[in-house]
Scaffold this active site. Structure first.
Site, PDB file in Angstrom:
ATOM      1  CB  CYS A  31      -0.911  -0.032   1.227  1.00 20.02           C
ATOM      2  SG  CYS A  31      -1.837   1.485   1.518  1.00 20.02           S
ATOM      3  CB  CYS A  34       0.105   1.931   4.048  1.00 18.24           C
ATOM      4  SG  CYS A  34      -1.609   1.398   3.873  1.00 18.24           S
TER       5      CYS A  34
END
Length: 106
Positions: A31, A34
């Site tokens: 991600c 993230c």
């Protein structure tokens, strides 16, 4: 400072049984957002370590925790206090937004 990785086995004792609020960062290694959020969350953890704890959960390694708390997208931050979720931030982008959501606990 390195954030603690919480697992299915350690989640309840680390998060739900904690004496102070715990912010859980739900993330995954693939991600991009993230990864971009990680230094922000780490800095907040360092600055406010006396008021809150911040841990992370890899949803790929521990999907049952994400399912338990209905994490449908990442990054998601959930603040737990007294063993219950009290605030959720989905796809937080700015440090100011995170601090605003945490302001009652800092």
């Amino acid at each position: 400072m390195q954030l603690t990785d919480v697992t299915t086995n350690s989640f309840d004792s680390t998060v739900l049984d904690a004496d102070k609020p715990v912010l859980v960062d739900f993330w995954a290694p693939w991600c991009g957002p993230c990864k971009a959020l990680k230094p922000v969350v780490t800095a907040i953890a360092e600055e406010h370590r006396d008021a809150i704890s911040i841990v992370k959960v890899d949803i790929d390694a521990h999907p049952e925790i994400a399912v338990r708390y209905q994490v449908l997208s990442i990054p998601t931050l959930i603040l737990f206090s007294g063993g219950a979720p009290v605030a959720t931030l989905t796809a937080p982008r700015r440090r100011a937004d995170i601090l605003k959501a945490l302001s009652s606990w800092l």
